[in-house]
Enzyme design. Structure first.
Site, PDB file in Angstrom:
ATOM      1  N   SER A 268       0.218   1.519  -2.698  1.00 33.58           N
ATOM      2  CA  SER A 268       0.862   2.032  -4.202  1.00 33.58           C
ATOM      3  C   SER A 268       1.953   3.167  -4.366  1.00 33.58           C
ATOM      4  O   SER A 268       2.826   2.707  -4.304  1.00 33.58           O
ATOM      5  CB  SER A 268      -0.978   1.776  -4.353  1.00 33.58           C
ATOM      6  OG  SER A 268      -0.496   1.437  -6.127  1.00 33.58           O
ATOM      7  N   HIS A 411      -6.216  -4.732  -4.657  1.00 33.41           N
ATOM      8  CA  HIS A 411      -5.170  -3.760  -4.180  1.00 33.41           C
ATOM      9  C   HIS A 411      -6.324  -2.619  -3.810  1.00 33.41           C
ATOM     10  O   HIS A 411      -6.593  -2.438  -4.485  1.00 33.41           O
ATOM     11  CB  HIS A 411      -4.545  -3.441  -6.006  1.00 33.41           C
ATOM     12  CG  HIS A 411      -3.802  -2.185  -5.513  1.00 33.41           C
ATOM     13  ND1 HIS A 411      -2.370  -2.293  -5.513  1.00 33.41           N
ATOM     14  CD2 HIS A 411      -4.020  -1.239  -6.311  1.00 33.41           C
ATOM     15  CE1 HIS A 411      -1.933  -0.794  -5.628  1.00 33.41           C
ATOM     16  NE2 HIS A 411      -2.692  -0.131  -6.355  1.00 33.41           N
TER      17      HIS A 411
HETATM   18  C1  GCU Z   1      -0.244   2.129 -11.621  1.00 30.76           C
HETATM   19  C2  GCU Z   1       1.032   1.712 -11.274  1.00 30.76           C
HETATM   20  C3  GCU Z   1       1.520   1.169 -10.260  1.00 30.76           C
HETATM   21  C4  GCU Z   1       1.267   2.019  -9.148  1.00 30.76           C
HETATM   22  C5  GCU Z   1      -0.247   1.999  -8.633  1.00 30.76           C
HETATM   23  C6  GCU Z   1      -1.217   2.955  -7.685  1.00 30.76           C
HETATM   24  O1  GCU Z   1      -0.919   0.716 -11.063  1.00 30.76           O
HETATM   25  O2  GCU Z   1       0.948   0.855 -12.515  1.00 30.76           O
HETATM   26  O3  GCU Z   1       2.673   1.564 -10.276  1.00 30.76           O
HETATM   27  O4  GCU Z   1       1.246   1.154  -7.586  1.00 30.76           O
HETATM   28  O5  GCU Z   1      -1.169   2.600 -10.499  1.00 30.76           O
HETATM   29  O6  GCU Z   1      -0.875   3.805  -7.489  1.00 30.76           O
HETATM   30  O7  GCU Z   1      -2.849   2.543  -7.843  1.00 30.76           O
END
Ligand code: GCU
Length: 433
Positions: A268, A411
């Site tokens: 992420s 995710h």
């Molecule tokens: C949020 C953000 C993302 C990121 C994510 C994370 O969803 O919008 O860009 O990758 O957090 O790091 O968990």
């Protein structure tokens, strides 16, 4: 209770005003419809700013690559400063960790002068082996204690985000955070395959909130905060990536580590970070982006899921100020994220998406990987990236020098992801000794 109609009406008016002002400043709703993806053309990878086509590996390395690196520095992540002197302090070492199967080390990386108080705490698990071990290096979200149940890991005392589920209320990690991310790290599996694990808490490098760039490693460079802050000064992603390079500075000194075989990985926001770290620092032999999305492996021009405007609005401290110029104007960016992947060439890179993680735009991640392939082909020959024409089916790992999969689920980082990373590292992080 009798409610005054006037007061009531006033409240409604205030509410409506508040609502419309939020709506006015809010970026447009996220698009999840492939039909709504606008037509776009990506900036040329292999034509330099003077219009010249790159014909040889030398052309790429000497002309185009430095240009692209500079564009990402100036327009996206910000320019990182040169590091100060470092001191490495071995805080603990055990040769019988994890039921005797591994070596555990905790190393404090002091950024000098020590009075600065900035310390990056690195945790290492290494397989017991005759040879220096290849290592997966990645940042973690909650402190080193979050990656494994091993009680001997020092609990971080740094600032952490508050979290209801973990019972964090005062921005300090607690015992409940031990092993809270062990699924995402798969330490035993990694060790069994002959690799070491190295990690640091990303908040040691820079706490993840917008404080005007005065805490964490930013504090060592006051000229990048406040009034003097330049529009291309480093944001937090750049700082986290810089921190990964400081971990690498240490790994190069550890005789138990084969520093020529360090894979940098991240999930992420830390996947965005791993890519930017590998793009800038050639010492990383391989890079892995797990669900990195916008500002990571996903093409910005597709406007699918998270957009530049959305990410700059929600996380104003992640990128440099210049990046905000492209809110709603992705087509004007001098780069797109396929160029970030290409900066890692000819080193192997793996990009992983998750089917339910539409916010991170899985297709945009695949297309960026695909669009980076011409650089691999120029450097290593036709077919070297090895990606198929179209996105592979779910749960099928594809590619040669550029690896890719989209797995079932949301995710996250799963055992399935790790199996692919380990197979990929087995293929590419070969021991030439
Ligand atoms: C949020 C953000 C993302 C990121 C994510 C994370 O969803 O919008 O860009 O990758 O957090 O790091 O968990």
């Amino acid at each position: 209770m009798l409610r005054s109609p006037i007061l009531h009406r006033t409240a409604i008016v205030i509410l409506i005003t508040m609502h419309s002002s939020i709506a006015a400043s809010d970026p447009p709703k996220a698009n999840y419809d492939e039909q709504q993806v606008p037509a776009y053309s990506l900036p040329e990878l292999l034509i330099d700013s003077s219009g010249r086509r790159m014909e040889t590996p030398h052309d790429w390395q000497v002309r185009r690559r430095p240009e692209i690196l500079k564009l990402f520095e100036s327009h996206v992540y910000g320019r990182s400063p040169r590091p100060p002197k470092l001191e490495f302090e071995l805080k603990s070492e055990a040769s019988d960790a994890l039921e005797g199967s591994a070596i555990r080390k905790e190393v404090a990386i002091h950024l000098l002068p020590r009075a600065s108080g900035v310390v990056l705490n690195l945790l290492l698990y290494l397989p017991k082996s005759e040879r220096p071990a290849p290592v997966f290096l990645g940042l973690n979200f909650w402190g080193n204690q979050s990656i494994h149940a091993d009680q001997a890991i020092t609990l971080t005392d740094a600032w952490t985000r508050n979290d209801k589920e973990l019972g964090i209320e005062n921005n300090r990690a607690n015992e409940a955070t031990r092993a809270c991310e062990s699924e995402r790290w798969q330490v035993e599996q990694v060790l069994k395959r002959g690799f070491g694990v190295a990690t640091m808490y990303y908040g040691d490098i820079d706490p993840d909130f917008d404080d005007g760039f005065t805490n964490g490693v930013h504090s060592l460079y006051p000229q990048t905060a406040g009034e003097q802050r330049e529009p291309d000064a480093w944001g937090s992603i750049a700082a986290w990536a810089w921190g990964l390079s400081r971990a690498m500075d240490y790994l190069e000194t550890d005789p138990l580590v084969d520093s020529k075989r360090v894979a940098v990985w991240g999930h992420s926001r830390l996947g965005k970070t791993a890519l930017w770290a590998a793009a800038q620092d050639n010492r990383f032999a391989l890079a892995i982006s797990n669900n990195s999305g916008c500002g990571g492996a996903a093409l910005s021009r597709r406007l699918f899921g998270e957009t530049v405007e959305r990410i700059n609005t929600n996380f104003p401290h992640w990128f440099c100020r210049n990046f905000r110029q492209y809110n709603g104007k992705e087509g004007e960016l001098p780069v797109d994220q396929h160029m970030l992947v290409a900066l890692i060439a000819p080193r192997p890179v793996y990009i992983a998406s998750a089917a339910e993680d539409l916010w991170a735009d899985p297709r945009g991640e695949f297309l960026a990987a695909k669009a980076a392939a011409p650089v691999y082909e120029l450097l290593l020959g036709a077919g070297s990236a090895g990606l198929p024409e179209d996105m592979p089916p779910i749960d099928k790992s594809v590619g040669e020098r550029i690896g890719y999969h989209i797995r079932t689920g949301k995710h996250d980082v799963t055992a399935y992801d790790w199996q692919q990373y380990l197979n990929f590292a087995d293929r590419h992080l070969t021991d030439n000794k």
